[in-house]
Design an enzyme around this catalytic site. Structure first.
Site, PDB file in Angstrom:
ATOM      1  N   ILE A  10       0.829  -1.211   0.000  1.00  0.00           N
ATOM      2  CA  ILE A  10       0.000   0.000   0.000  1.00  0.00           C
ATOM      3  C   ILE A  10       0.859   1.255   0.000  1.00  0.00           C
ATOM      4  CG2 ILE A  10      -1.748   1.318   1.253  1.00  0.00           C
ATOM      5  CD1 ILE A  10      -2.694  -1.273   2.513  1.00  0.00           C
ATOM      6  N   GLY A  11       1.869   1.279   0.859  1.00  0.00           N
ATOM      7  CA  GLY A  11       2.706   2.477   0.987  1.00  0.00           C
ATOM      8  C   GLY A  11       3.584   2.358   2.213  1.00  0.00           C
ATOM      9  N   LYS A  33       1.123  -3.699   9.127  1.00  0.00           N
ATOM     10  CA  LYS A  33       2.179  -2.699   9.267  1.00  0.00           C
ATOM     11  C   LYS A  33       3.462  -3.429   9.638  1.00  0.00           C
ATOM     12  CE  LYS A  33       3.311   1.641  11.616  1.00  0.00           C
ATOM     13  NZ  LYS A  33       2.824   2.685  12.554  1.00  0.00           N
ATOM     14  N   ASP A 127       1.101  13.499  16.706  1.00  0.00           N
ATOM     15  CA  ASP A 127       1.437  13.504  15.280  1.00  0.00           C
ATOM     16  C   ASP A 127       0.167  13.400  14.433  1.00  0.00           C
ATOM     17  OD1 ASP A 127       3.052  13.727  13.083  1.00  0.00           O
ATOM     18  OD2 ASP A 127       3.638  11.618  13.035  1.00  0.00           O
TER      19      ASP A 127
END
Length: 319
Positions: A10-11, A33, A127
């Site tokens: 995905i990225g 992840k 963040d």
């Protein structure tokens, strides 16, 4: 990890690879992840431990769910809830293009619900960016992700990591730029304000690549704070002017007009920078983007703002 069938890459986020996968038994889509562990250098990264801990503890419909944790050798995988878009890319989708104002109000409301939940559970995300917000295909669901920089709130406030090490630059609150090591949940609300403005503008409110330029942009737009809010502000303004003059000389360009009266800059009209946003929305945004964190609106207060009191909110309030 044999339970999952990987479809595609995905990225990346924070140097970690993201993979779209499917649970072989249930058929549910998930995001893997992937975090690489370099045992010879640092062992398990503290950001990974933080993220797993917070995702286990926090349970809210506007926070991404952690289903499982596994590993293959020195690669650790967080098995996360799958949503197809981050907010950054969704802003340019056809759905947002044609239903932008209605969707924006609902997405912002859900973001505030998630942030209010975090803060009520003594957690600062630190963040919040458009890239760290996940959205479904039609923009009806928003979830906060990437808790690798999050930390628990201590009362009374203790010394935290410096501002240059947390929060993506253009979403960074003034108190972090000032170098404060004792800050509060207000840093998240500044980031929410930057995200709100970005949803309206389709581009970030600030475009700085250094902390000095970001301070110049903030003061030029919102006005230079006084000594009570920002001790030694006059000395800081002198340094920022010298920085700007040096940059202009280096780049062989004149100083931008906004710097001509920089030392005593007055607030600009915010509505000119978020064109098309209704008056109540501009009011809410101005309360999020207060240079003084003590006067910045909280997430729970923002949820009660008149901006959310109209028929557009009915579908969201039922969610």
């Amino acid at each position: 990890m044999d339970k999952y069938e990987v479809f595609r890459f995905i990225g990346t986020v924070g140097g970690c690879r993201l993979l779209k996968a499917r649970h072989r038994s249930s058929g549910d889509l998930v995001t893997l992840k992937e975090v690489s562990i370099n045992l010879s250098q640092e062992g398990v990264p503290s950001s990974l431990i933080r993220e797993i801990s917070f995702l286990i503890e926090l349970d809210h419909k506007n926070i991404v769910k952690l289903f499982d944790v596994g590993n293959i050798g020195r690669r650790v995988y967080l098995v996360l809830e799958y949503l197809p878009h981050d907010l950054k890319s969704f802003l340019f989708s056809n759905f947002f293009l044609y239903l932008g104002r209605t969707l924006m109000k609902g997405l912002l409301y859900q973001l505030l619900k998630g942030v209010a939940y975090c803060h009520s559970h003594k957690t600062i995300h630190r963040d919040l960016t458009c890239e760290n917000l996940l959205v479904d295909e039609r923009g009806k669901i928003l979830k906060i992700t990437n808790f690798g920089s999050a930390r628990a709130i201590d009362v009374p406030f203790k010394t935290y990591t410096g501002g240059s090490q947390v929060t993506t630059l253009v979403y960074r609150a003034p108190e972090l730029l000032r170098g404060d090591s004792k800050y509060s949940t207000a840093v998240d609300m500044w980031s929410v304000g930057c995200i709100f403005a970005e949803m309206v503008r389709k581009q970030t409110l600030f475009s700085a690549t250094t902390e000095e330029v970001l301070l110049i942009q903030i003061f030029s737009l919102l006005g230079t704070p006084d000594e009570e809010i920002w001790p030694d502000i006059n000395e800081l303004c002198k340094r920022l002017r010298a920085y700007a003059e040096n940059q202009a000389k280096t780049l062989n360009k004149s100083i931008p007009p906004l710097l001509e009266t920089f030392d005593k800059s007055e607030p600009k009209e915010l509505s000119k920078y978020v064109k098309g946003l209704e008056e109540s929305g501009v009011d809410l945004l101005s309360k999020m983007l207060r240079v003084n964190p003590r006067t910045r609106i909280t997430a729970s207060e923002a949820l009660k703002h008149p901006y959310f009191r109209d028929k557009d909110m009915k579908p969201v309030l039922r969610f």
